[in-house]
Design a protein around this motif. Structure first.
Motif, PDB file in Angstrom:
ATOM      1  N   ILE A  67      -3.622 -15.895  -5.502  1.00  0.00           N
ATOM      2  CA  ILE A  67      -3.758 -15.135  -4.254  1.00  0.00           C
ATOM      3  C   ILE A  67      -3.471 -13.665  -4.589  1.00  0.00           C
ATOM      4  N   PRO A  68      -4.484 -12.806  -4.524  1.00  0.00           N
ATOM      5  CA  PRO A  68      -4.265 -11.399  -4.892  1.00  0.00           C
ATOM      6  C   PRO A  68      -3.762 -10.581  -3.703  1.00  0.00           C
ATOM      7  N   VAL A  69      -2.638  -9.921  -3.895  1.00  0.00           N
ATOM      8  CA  VAL A  69      -1.985  -9.203  -2.791  1.00  0.00           C
ATOM      9  C   VAL A  69      -1.742  -7.760  -3.195  1.00  0.00           C
ATOM     10  N   PHE A  70      -2.005  -6.837  -2.270  1.00  0.00           N
ATOM     11  CA  PHE A  70      -1.563  -5.452  -2.475  1.00  0.00           C
ATOM     12  C   PHE A  70      -0.745  -5.040  -1.256  1.00  0.00           C
ATOM     13  N   ILE A  71       0.384  -4.383  -1.490  1.00  0.00           N
ATOM     14  CA  ILE A  71       1.260  -3.966  -0.380  1.00  0.00           C
ATOM     15  C   ILE A  71       1.433  -2.453  -0.421  1.00  0.00           C
ATOM     16  N   LEU A  72       1.076  -1.791   0.650  1.00  0.00           N
ATOM     17  CA  LEU A  72       1.333  -0.342   0.730  1.00  0.00           C
ATOM     18  C   LEU A  72       2.784  -0.159   1.166  1.00  0.00           C
ATOM     19  N   ASP A  73       3.573   0.380   0.271  1.00  0.00           N
ATOM     20  CA  ASP A  73       5.012   0.520   0.517  1.00  0.00           C
ATOM     21  C   ASP A  73       5.343   2.001   0.689  1.00  0.00           C
ATOM     22  N   ASP A  74       5.455   2.437   1.932  1.00  0.00           N
ATOM     23  CA  ASP A  74       5.791   3.840   2.190  1.00  0.00           C
ATOM     24  C   ASP A  74       7.292   4.023   2.387  1.00  0.00           C
ATOM     25  N   TRP A 113       0.885  -9.983  -7.318  1.00  0.00           N
ATOM     26  CA  TRP A 113       1.209  -8.757  -6.565  1.00  0.00           C
ATOM     27  C   TRP A 113       0.681  -7.565  -7.372  1.00  0.00           C
ATOM     28  N   PHE A 114      -0.453  -7.023  -6.915  1.00  0.00           N
ATOM     29  CA  PHE A 114      -1.036  -5.851  -7.578  1.00  0.00           C
ATOM     30  C   PHE A 114      -0.254  -4.602  -7.184  1.00  0.00           C
ATOM     31  N   ARG A 115      -0.041  -3.736  -8.158  1.00  0.00           N
ATOM     32  CA  ARG A 115       0.659  -2.462  -7.892  1.00  0.00           C
ATOM     33  C   ARG A 115      -0.177  -1.353  -8.544  1.00  0.00           C
ATOM     34  N   LEU A 127      14.109  -2.419  -6.679  1.00  0.00           N
ATOM     35  CA  LEU A 127      13.072  -3.088  -5.876  1.00  0.00           C
ATOM     36  C   LEU A 127      12.678  -4.414  -6.542  1.00  0.00           C
ATOM     37  N   GLU A 128      12.470  -4.365  -7.834  1.00  0.00           N
ATOM     38  CA  GLU A 128      12.029  -5.575  -8.533  1.00  0.00           C
ATOM     39  C   GLU A 128      13.120  -6.653  -8.493  1.00  0.00           C
ATOM     40  N   GLN A 129      14.383  -6.230  -8.480  1.00  0.00           N
ATOM     41  CA  GLN A 129      15.474  -7.205  -8.346  1.00  0.00           C
ATOM     42  C   GLN A 129      15.444  -7.850  -6.948  1.00  0.00           C
ATOM     43  N   PRO A 173       8.004  -4.513   0.026  1.00  0.00           N
ATOM     44  CA  PRO A 173       7.442  -5.628  -0.744  1.00  0.00           C
ATOM     45  C   PRO A 173       8.304  -6.889  -0.694  1.00  0.00           C
ATOM     46  N   GLU A 174       9.637  -6.733  -0.755  1.00  0.00           N
ATOM     47  CA  GLU A 174      10.465  -7.945  -0.803  1.00  0.00           C
ATOM     48  C   GLU A 174      10.309  -8.754   0.484  1.00  0.00           C
TER      49      GLU A 174
END
Ligand SMILES: Cc1cc2nc3c(=O)[nH]c(=O)nc-3n(C[C@H](O)[C@H](O)[C@H](O)COP(=O)(O)OP(=O)(O)OC[C@H]3O[C@@H](n4cnc5c(N)ncnc54)[C@H](O)[C@@H]3O)c2cc1C
Length: 468
Positions: A31-38, A8-10, A103-105, A74-75
């Motif tokens: 598997i490289p993933v990027f998530i735009l979290d607005d 999970w790229f940030r 968020l990370e939790q 992201p979760e």
């Protein structure tokens, strides 16, 4: 074949010196993933200039890896991707924004529910917030002892090279970057950004090399000069993790060693600036309301005079003070502003115009390509005098003297304020004193001496609790 893992790229958009990615690559196909979290950051979702940068940085990374792009929480997104790919583990780099711990939790909980391992790594900072403590076990509120402890820890670990990974997508749909709609539409205010910036890891490395060759020598003296190119311009690259602070630190040390002591003063000064970034992040990690609330609580009662018209003139660079206007226009045109000018423009907004520092912080958040939750908040609070280890409020920059000192020939002003191109150097920072001032440039919106007195009265009122 091993089960795949998800990376999970940030704010770590690079392939070298990347602890999480190196570990992921060793575990299985990645598997490289990027998530735009607005959603999670709420009002601190990325501003316009940051989005421009992010688009181009993702485009650069996407040339080297089959990025899976998504938007949402992201979760939830990661839970779905873990289910679909049957990935055995998730890898990511830790972040320090006030909302990130929770968020990370939640992401960890999603991994647990999916039966996948969850691995969190450092890499954004040289020193984790838990690892730099005062003798009493508290976090540092003053920079100098903080930096002393950091230097006392010895050299940071060596930077690693580019990862060698087996990339995979496991049938996940690869959506177009354009779907994230990160670029401005109409009007396209970012036309001036492209010629200045090369977002992505290659651009970051090129910038570092150029700085070490051309900027580092003379940095200690020259970094405050707005008309010279002595600073690294690495802040946006560091912010997006296109280069790690370890790479920057190590390359600087190597340049210092190669110069046999010639660069010691310049190198030390530069590394100390890199540590200001760490200091800011430690503060924002330990004090979650730091981006919104004054660190010194007494400043919550400061008698600001919110005024949308004054704020707009500052934003547009029409204050009538050339160094202030040059900075604000440079910011709008290129997404960046020299550090000294950031201090001058911020001081002008807060002290000459008595606008709340948070209004300036938000404008910078939207317009800076390096807009950064730690550095931006810490710097605005520093100028406002309400932060940890802040500049005292009563130190009020005189924009004329600042201009004369740090842009002595007016080259910087002339670059950004074309109305003043024909003004002689000795009048460039005070054009209103000319017999025939340029008609197209406004007179000062406030008189410096009166504004200074008003700011000091407001500060005195804060201390006595009386109205100014
Ligand atoms: C009002 C105000 C707002 C600011 N907002 C931001 C922001 O949103 N993002 C941001 O990265 N910086 C911010 N800064 C700090 C500083 O202006 C920039 O980091 C710097 O101008 C970036 O240019 P550079 O990379 O050429 O810096 P260099 O002088 O080459 O420094 C190297 C690196 O050290 C770090 N650094 C340098 N100065 C500071 C500082 N004062 N505080 C924290 N880190 C520092 C940066 O990561 C920078 O890239 C702000 C400063 C002020 C006064």
């Amino acid at each position: 074949m091993n089960a795949p893992v998800i990376m999970w790229f940030r704010q770590d958009l690079r392939l070298s010196d990347h602890p999480a990615l190196h570990a992921a690559a060793a575990a299985g196909p990645v598997i490289p993933v990027f998530i735009l979290d607005d959603e999670t950051p709420g009002e601190w979702r990325w501003g316009g200039a940051s989005r421009w940068w992010l688009h181009h940085s993702l485009a650069a990374l996407g040339k080297d890896v089959p990025l899976v792009l998504r938007r949402g929480r992201p979760e939830a997104v990661l839970a779905a991707l873990l289910r679909k790919t049957q990935a055995s583990a998730l890898y990511f780099t830790r972040d320090y924004a006030p909302w990130s711990g929770k968020l990370e939790q939640r992401v960890k909980d999603a991994c647990d529910a999916a039966g996948a391992a969850c691995h969190r790594y450092g890499g954004f900072l040289l020193h984790e917030p838990e690892s730099v403590r005062t003798g009493a076990g508290d976090y540092f509120k003053v920079y100098t002892p903080f930096s002393r402890v950091c230097f006392g820890k010895g050299e940071p670990r060596a930077a690693k090279g580019t990862v060698s990974a087996t990339w995979a997508t496991h049938g996940l749909e690869r959506r177009s970057l354009d779907n994230l709609r990160l670029l401005p539409t109409q009007p396209n205010w970012a036309t001036g950004f492209g010629p200045v910036w090369q977002p992505g890891e290659a651009g970051a490395k090129a910038r570092l090399v150029r700085f070490l060759e051309d900027g580092l020598k003379g940095y200690a003296e020259g970094r405050d000069r707005t008309d010279l190119a002595h600073t690294s311009q690495l802040s946006a690259h560091l912010h997006w993790g296109e280069i790690s602070p370890y790479q920057v630190w190590q390359a600087t040390r190597q340049a210092m060693e190669a110069a046999g002591g010639v660069l010691d003063r310049d190198g030390e000064k530069f590394l100390k600036e890199v540590l200001w970034r760490e200091f800011a992040y430690h503060l924002v990690h330990h004090v979650p309301n730091f981006p919104e609330q004054p660190f010194r609580p007494e400043f919550a009662a400061f008698p600001w005079r919110p005024d949308d018209k004054a704020l707009a003139r500052w934003q547009r660079g029409e204050t009538g003070y050339p160094i202030v206007d040059a900075g604000m226009r440079e910011l709008w045109a290129t997404g960046i502003m020299h550090n000294r000018v950031r201090m001058i423009t911020a001081s002008f907004l807060i002290k000459h115009l008595l606008q709340p520092w948070q209004a300036g912080e938000r404008w910078f958040w939207d317009t800076l390509v390096d807009a950064d939750i730690g550095n931006n908040a810490a710097s605005w609070q520093w100028v406002a005098g309400c932060g940890a280890d802040a500049s005292p409020y009563f130190r009020i920059f005189n924009p004329v003297l600042q201009g004369e000192k740090f842009d002595p020939r007016g080259d910087y002003v002339k670059r950004w304020v074309p109305e003043l191109r024909d003004v002689p150097a000795e009048m460039i920072h005070r054009p209103w004193e000319m017999t025939l001032p340029p008609k197209s440039y406004p007179p000062p919106m406030v008189d410096h001496a009166r504004a200074r007195a008003r700011a000091l009265a407001a500060f005195a009122a804060l201390k006595t609790g009386e109205s100014p």
